[in-house]
Motif scaffolding. Structure first.
Motif, PDB file in Angstrom:
ATOM      1  N   GLU A 244       0.801  -1.218   0.000  1.00 14.98           N
ATOM      2  CA  GLU A 244       0.000   0.000   0.000  1.00 14.98           C
ATOM      3  C   GLU A 244       0.836   1.272   0.000  1.00 14.98           C
ATOM      4  O   GLU A 244       0.525   2.240  -0.702  1.00 14.98           O
ATOM      5  CB  GLU A 244      -0.967  -0.001   1.195  1.00 14.98           C
ATOM      6  CG  GLU A 244      -1.938   1.164   1.221  1.00 14.98           C
ATOM      7  CD  GLU A 244      -2.816   1.264  -0.020  1.00 14.98           C
ATOM      8  OE1 GLU A 244      -3.083   2.399  -0.457  1.00 14.98           O
ATOM      9  OE2 GLU A 244      -3.216   0.205  -0.548  1.00 14.98           O
TER      10      GLU A 244
ATOM     11  N   ASP B 219       0.378  -7.295  -1.250  1.00 15.10           N
ATOM     12  CA  ASP B 219       0.079  -6.667   0.032  1.00 15.10           C
ATOM     13  C   ASP B 219      -0.638  -7.663   0.946  1.00 15.10           C
ATOM     14  O   ASP B 219      -1.707  -8.163   0.604  1.00 15.10           O
ATOM     15  CB  ASP B 219      -0.783  -5.422  -0.185  1.00 15.10           C
ATOM     16  CG  ASP B 219      -0.965  -4.617   1.100  1.00 15.10           C
ATOM     17  OD1 ASP B 219      -0.256  -3.631   1.277  1.00 15.10           O
ATOM     18  OD2 ASP B 219      -1.817  -5.025   1.934  1.00 15.10           O
TER      19      ASP B 219
ATOM     20  N   ASP C 240      -4.226  -6.706   2.007  1.00 18.45           N
ATOM     21  CA  ASP C 240      -5.187  -6.883   0.905  1.00 18.45           C
ATOM     22  C   ASP C 240      -5.498  -8.356   0.703  1.00 18.45           C
ATOM     23  O   ASP C 240      -6.660  -8.736   0.490  1.00 18.45           O
ATOM     24  CB  ASP C 240      -4.632  -6.287  -0.390  1.00 18.45           C
ATOM     25  CG  ASP C 240      -4.925  -4.799  -0.513  1.00 18.45           C
ATOM     26  OD1 ASP C 240      -5.416  -4.201   0.464  1.00 18.45           O
ATOM     27  OD2 ASP C 240      -4.653  -4.228  -1.579  1.00 18.45           O
TER      28      ASP C 240
END
Length: 294
Positions: A238, A279, A282
């Protein structure tokens, strides 16, 4: 008498016009155009391994992340469409399964993989033979690791990525391991552009070069969840996205910078969610194994 005749004809003319106006109003109907239903697309996310970035500064230029480390995910995805099944990426090499942590020469990364791709596909009732097409965001070894299970699938690859694969540049480059996808023979070359996988706009390979010569992202428009984009390695986590930072090991850094602009413009245009594939947050937020996004 003349005045009466004129008045009569004038009145008649007004009545005719009035009738025409009324008829026009009576025939005016609001036409409602219904949008066609979205195809019943489903997206599954799976665990293709784990990557500890011991030297996070590789993912920047200068000293942005100097002295930092970060745990990254390594996901792969199955997209079910009424007209076929697409596998997007395949995770780390399967020789790692059951071997614990492994740190390649140089120590920049520590990698591991807990489970094979075939075992995970079985959890949603699929075998390798059920996969119609395979596409990689790019051909770095952490995305092609289990590809040889899918020798019968059509391999969708950008021309520039295929050119690099067949060039001298790839030899000795530790980011690539062609042995992991040597069984794939049924290629469909994409002419360095976006590619509508099923022809209805629901699943589109987005040409986003720079990280590698023919790198891609993937757009998926789900009937309930809505539009989303899997980043490939346009970003790795991110903070990368927030800072618009390009890793120092990218194939073409200026091209990567242009791709970031194109990526963000596309996401804004589609009002799409963004899933950064490496990520960990995520990945954990996405549905896994026997559940899917619809």
């Amino acid at each position: 008498m003349l005045i009466r005749k004129i008045t009569f004809f004038a009145l008649a003319a007004l009545l005719v016009v009035g009738c025409k106006e009324t008829k026009k109003e009576e025939n005016t109907e609001e036409v409602v155009v219904e949008e066609p239903a979205k195809p019943a697309v489903e997206l599954y996310a799976f665990d293709g391994g784990s990557i500890m970035a011991n030297n996070l500064n590789l993912f920047a230029q200068g000293d942005t992340y100097k002295g930092e480390s970060k745990q990254l995910a390594d996901a792969f995805y199955v997209i079910k469409h009424p007209n076929g099944i697409l596998l997007w990426d395949s995770g780390l090499p399967e020789m790692l399964v059951g071997q614990g942590d492994y740190t390649p020469e140089g120590g920049a990364f520590t990698i591991s993989r807990k489970d094979s791709i075939t075992t995970q596909l079985k959890s949603i009732g699929l075998s390798a033979e059920d996969v119609d097409m395979i596409a990689f965001s790019h051909i770095h070894f952490d995305h092609t690791g289990a590809a040889n299970h899918f020798a019968g699938a059509k391999w969708l690859i950008q021309q520039s990525e295929d050119d690099f694969l067949n060039s001298e540049e790839i030899k000795g480059n530790s980011f690539y391991n062609p042995d992991t996808f040597s069984a794939l023979k049924n290629k469909e070359i994409i002419a360095n552009k976006d590619y509508d996988v099923f022809g209805d706009g629901s699943v589109v390979i987005k040409y986003m070069p720079g990280h590698t010569a023919g790198h891609n992202a993937l757009f998926v428009d789900l009937p309930e969840t809505g539009p989303l984009v899997l980043t490939g390695d346009t970003y790795h986590f991110e903070q990368n996205r927030k800072d618009a930072i390009v890793p120092q090991f990218n194939y073409d850094i200026p091209q990567s910078e242009e791709t970031i602009k194109a990526f963000e413009a596309f996401v804004k245009e589609k009002n799409a969610k963004v899933w950064i594939q490496h990520d960990l947050d995520d990945f954990n937020a996405m549905t896994t194994a026997s559940q899917s996004l619809k």
